[in-house]
Scaffold this active site. Structure first.
Site, PDB file in Angstrom:
ATOM      1  N   PHE A 155      -4.929   3.171  14.346  1.00  4.83           N
ATOM      2  CA  PHE A 155      -5.269   4.182  13.284  1.00  4.83           C
ATOM      3  C   PHE A 155      -6.606   3.563  12.567  1.00  4.83           C
ATOM      4  CE2 PHE A 155      -2.185   7.776  12.774  1.00  4.83           C
ATOM      5  CZ  PHE A 155      -1.582   7.669  14.055  1.00  4.83           C
ATOM      6  N   ASP A 167      -4.432  -6.843   4.849  1.00  2.01           N
ATOM      7  CA  ASP A 167      -5.280  -7.605   5.347  1.00  2.01           C
ATOM      8  C   ASP A 167      -5.253  -9.133   4.811  1.00  2.01           C
ATOM      9  OD1 ASP A 167      -6.556  -6.255   7.422  1.00  2.01           O
ATOM     10  OD2 ASP A 167      -7.569  -5.064   5.709  1.00  2.01           O
ATOM     11  N   LYS A 193     -11.901  -4.181  17.902  1.00  2.41           N
ATOM     12  CA  LYS A 193     -10.344  -4.342  18.418  1.00  2.41           C
ATOM     13  C   LYS A 193      -9.959  -4.061  20.068  1.00  2.41           C
ATOM     14  CE  LYS A 193      -9.192  -3.900  13.657  1.00  2.41           C
ATOM     15  NZ  LYS A 193      -7.913  -3.832  12.692  1.00  2.41           N
ATOM     16  N   ASN A 207       0.733  -1.215  -0.077  1.00  2.00           N
ATOM     17  CA  ASN A 207      -0.095   0.034  -0.105  1.00  2.00           C
ATOM     18  C   ASN A 207       0.938   1.331   0.197  1.00  2.00           C
ATOM     19  OD1 ASN A 207       0.437   0.919   2.739  1.00  2.00           O
ATOM     20  ND2 ASN A 207      -0.100  -1.376   3.005  1.00  2.00           N
TER      21      ASN A 207
END
Ligand code: PMT
Length: 402
Positions: free
Chosen positions: A322, A278, A340, A209
């Site tokens: 984040f 992911d 999370k 990314n």
């Protein structure tokens, strides 16, 4: 403001040397103890008498200098000072320091220094832009030297460009900011993750990314500056490793997962700035994939969700996530906090100008499990890093843990 602070001001032979009289005078007015070391060529531009009178201390020039006070010599100063400020730092002095040359009192003092160093380069624009000089600066930055960028404008030599000594107020403010910064993370261990993980497709290609690591490195540096022991678990970036930080280099999400889990039990907080893939190719090809006429289908499988797992395991640790979103920022960020088990999340809409990947600034909101949302204006990633740490130390969970 600077009472009790000891500053060594190193002055080199550049035309801007005369401006250092004002710097010394202002530091004295702020009640710092100032010791000046001049190179021989600096004395051609301004006299030791001027800087000695303003600093109220004998100015050292000679390597074999005697003051009658056996305790004040360069090794002692290099260890006792709170900061060594070199201004103007000439190309010659930067080159000497970057290459470990110690052939006068100032460069020898720097070589022996165990304290922070701040350099203010000032010179002709072409000297400043010289790739060898820039390489030296990069090297010094990598070793933790703080560099105050020169200003642009008309230069004493007649050229125009970057190389002017910044305004005296700017230099003094940098010194004050540095010497009065918060030290509220001493004794704490913080894990910061940064960069974008890479997932191998074959020996020459990967899925990744746009993360450059800038945000994560800024958080690591801010935590270090505030006294924390920092473990920076970094996916590949082009950034120099920050000095005074333990850097653990990883490539893939699974490597990051292993490194985070190893250090997690002993840490007080995890700030997960990294952009973690992911998914990864289920079976990376052993040889380079050859093109064919038809489409290529690659089967992906899920990577571990590191932060989710930390949320399940956490006992006393503070967890900051984040959220990088391109739509419905607050809604998605809130889902992530809950799923999370985070103490708060730093949400950024990565489509906004001046925010997200690769920029030096960011635009973020802090979102808390109780629904509070604190949007911040656009600011540098360094400033945002400090704001994140302010929120961490204000958390009841953090304060309970002391
Ligand atoms: O590096 P820069 O160029 O400076 O860019 C900064 C940034 C845009 C990368 C940064 O500000 C940012 O938003 N980082 C988080 C990117 C991200 O992966 O967000 P996410 O919404 O996909 O993930 C949510 C959180 O879960 C993140 O804290 C992430 O680290 C974590 N995560 C995600 C997936 C996974 N498998 N494991 C994780 O731990």
């Amino acid at each position: 403001m600077l009472q009790g602070k000891v500053i060594v001001v190193g002055v080199c032979g550049g035309i801007a040397a005369y401006k250092i009289a004002d710097v010394v005078s202002r530091l004295k007015k702020l009640q710092a103890e100032v010791h000046v070391i001049m190179t021989q060529s600096a004395t051609e531009f301004i006299t030791p008498l001027t800087l000695g009178t303003l600093s109220q201390n004998a100015v050292a020039v000679d390597m074999f200098w005697q003051t009658g006070d056996p305790h004040i010599h360069h090794i002692e100063l290099a260890q006792r000072a709170d900061l060594i400020l070199i201004a103007p730092a000439t190309a010659n002095m930067v080159g000497k320091i970057a290459n470990g040359i110690a052939d006068d009192l100032l460069s020898t003092t720097v070589m022996a220094a165990t304290v922070p160093l701040m350099l203010v380069p000032s010179m002709n624009v072409h000297m400043y832009e010289n790739p060898i000089f820039q390489e030296n600066l990069r090297k010094l930055r990598g070793h933790g030297y703080r560099i105050i960028e020169p200003a642009s404008g008309h230069l004493a030599c007649g050229d125009t460009g970057k190389g002017r000594l910044p305004e005296v107020e700017v230099i003094v403010q940098e010194v004050v900011d540095f010497l009065t910064r918060k030290q509220d993370l001493i004794g704490r261990r913080i894990i910061v993750t940064a960069g974008g993980t890479r997932e191998a497709l074959d020996p020459v290609r990967f899925i990744s990314n746009r993360s450059t690591g800038k945000m994560g490195y800024a958080v690591a540096e801010a935590a270090r500056n505030r006294g924390a022991e920092v473990i920076l678990i970094s996916a590949p970036t082009f950034l120099p490793p920050p000095a005074g930080v333990q850097v653990v280099s990883v490539t893939s999400a699974r490597e990051m997962h292993a490194a985070v889990m190893e250090h997690f039990p002993d840490c007080d907080a995890v700030i997960k700035t990294a952009a973690v893939a992911d998914y990864r190719p289920r079976v990376p090809a052993e040889q380079k994939i050859k093109k064919s006429d038809g489409p290529l289908v690659i089967e992906l499988e899920r990577n571990p969700d590191i932060l989710y797992e930390l949320g399940q395991r956490k006992n006393r640790q503070v967890l900051v996530g984040f959220a990088a979103e391109t739509q419905d920022l607050t809604e998605y960020a809130r889902e992530k906090i809950e799923k999370k088990n985070l103490d708060f999340i730093v949400a950024n809409d990565v489509t906004r100008e001046g925010a997200g990947f690769g920029t030096d600034t960011n635009i973020v909101s802090f979102i808390f499990p109780d629904g509070r949302v604190f949007p911040l204006p656009q600011m540098s990633k360094a400033e945002i890093a400090d704001r994140i740490l302010d929120e961490v130390v204000a958390l009841p969970a953090w304060q309970r843990d002391i």
